[in-house]
Design an enzyme around this catalytic site. Structure first.
Site, mmCIF file in Angstrom:
data_model
loop_
_atom_site.group_PDB
_atom_site.id
_atom_site.type_symbol
_atom_site.label_atom_id
_atom_site.label_comp_id
_atom_site.label_asym_id
_atom_site.label_seq_id
_atom_site.Cartn_x
_atom_site.Cartn_y
_atom_site.Cartn_z
ATOM 1 N N CYS A 182 -5.842 76.217 8.130
ATOM 2 C CA CYS A 182 -5.961 76.833 6.988
ATOM 3 C C CYS A 182 -7.902 76.935 6.812
ATOM 4 C CB CYS A 182 -5.409 76.040 5.900
ATOM 5 S SG CYS A 182 -5.656 77.019 4.108
ATOM 6 N N LYS A 205 -0.650 72.426 13.990
ATOM 7 C CA LYS A 205 -0.815 74.077 13.834
ATOM 8 C C LYS A 205 -2.166 74.192 13.692
ATOM 9 C CE LYS A 205 0.859 78.419 11.712
ATOM 10 N NZ LYS A 205 -0.464 78.780 11.688
#
Length: 339
Positions: free
Chosen positions: A111, A150
């Site tokens: 993010c 991720k």
């Protein structure tokens, strides 16, 4: 049309769900992949791997733990995505998630928003692979379910293949065997999160090269994937694919996933059948105090490109947000596409 709120569709949803598989996944998306969204998507595909919105370790440990951990059993296979950089806190969160029944834990190292950077969360951690490895080690040692990562393929001025390979190697040494790679770098200074999903160019080849260099790892590719033709092309080079906004905005894309990628012999449901199965869930949630708008916003794209689809979206958008909106609003919207 009404349904007893005690009705259960668990058998029709969870029958024969296989072990957790990353062959086809829907990405964790803030403000989108909440429990209502995931329940709806599970009605469309039994086998697609689903992910929660990111939950920070601080929020889980010090906030409304029940709200963050609650999910419907029908959502499985389901992973909880965590954000954080404190190994001990992340380990404690992993124990809570495992006890709650999640089948996987995923660490967010992708993010790019300023808000999470300030909390030392997300893509900024790619600059500290040793810290990420320490976090992953603590997480894997705390639980018996898989821990995955991720991330992006690079950040700002650390965007070379060599730096990505070094990051993967370091984190893999901490017993992480599965990486989900968003095939764009993250520009941490100068681009918004939305721009970071669109401006940095896609570089699928870099993800392929990581799989080639680390054949023992499970490598999942993410970013800009829109259709099954592209999915099949990627699966010749990597182990799985993850779709994000395409799956959310055009959810019926998932209807053929089980047949296309998981060898299912079940019939592909039509759009109205999906909503018929969704109605009992909506009825239960409404009786429990959930506002219809929190559920209906996730189904607006179901009839995208279909006759009556615009009327369906407009009717829900105009009426589901009204005070006291009930199941009859959804039923009336369904009538518009039946006609």
């Amino acid at each position: 049309m009404t349904f007893p709120i005690t009705d259960s569709i668990a058998d029709s949803v969870t029958d024969s769900i296989p072990e957790s598989s990353h062959l086809f996944c829907v990405a964790p998306m803030m403000d989108w992949t909440d429990r209502h969204c995931r329940y709806f998507l599970r009605l469309i595909s039994k086998h697609t791997m689903l992910y929660t919105e990111m939950v920070t370790s601080a929020a889980l440990l010090h906030g409304d733990r029940k709200r963050f951990l609650t999910f419907n059993p029908e959502e499985q296979p389901l992973a909880l995505q965590l954000g954080g950089s404190n190994p001990a806190e992340l380990a404690e969160c992993c124990k809570l998630a495992e006890d709650a029944g999640y089948s996987e834990l995923n660490l967010n190292v992708g993010c790019p928003s300023d808000r999470v950077q300030n909390g030392k969360i997300g893509a900024c951690l790619m600059a500290e692979p040793e810290l990420v490895a320490e976090c992953v080690s603590a997480m894997t040692n705390a639980v018996g379910i898989p821990v995955t990562v991720k991330c992006r393929i690079g950040i700002d001025n650390m965007d070379s293949y060599a730096e990505l390979a070094a990051f993967i190697s370091t984190v893999a040494s901490a017993s992480c065997s599965c990486f989900i790679l968003h095939a764009r770098i993250a520009v941490l200074n100068g681009l918004s999160p939305k721009q970071n999903r669109e401006v940095p160019p896609l570089n699928y080849q870099r993800v392929y090269d990581i799989k080639h260099e680390f054949p023992e790892l499970e490598i999942i590719i993410n970013g800009g994937i829109k259709n099954f033709t592209e999915v099949h092309e990627h699966l010749t080079r990597v182990d799985g694919v993850m779709l994000g906004r395409e799956a959310y905005q055009h959810p019926y894309l998932l209807a053929a996933v089980d047949q296309e990628f998981f060898n299912s012999s079940a019939d592909i449901p039509d759009r109205l059948q999906i909503l018929e199965h969704f109605l009992p869930y909506v009825a239960r949630e409404l009786q429990g105090g959930t506002a219809l708008r929190h559920i209906s916003r996730h189904i607006l794209g179901l009839f995208q490109g279909q006759p009556g689809g615009k009327k369906f979206r407009r009717f829900l958008s105009e009426n589901a947000y009204k005070s006291g909106a009930g199941l009859n609003v959804l039923e009336s919207a369904m009538q518009l596409v039946r006609q």
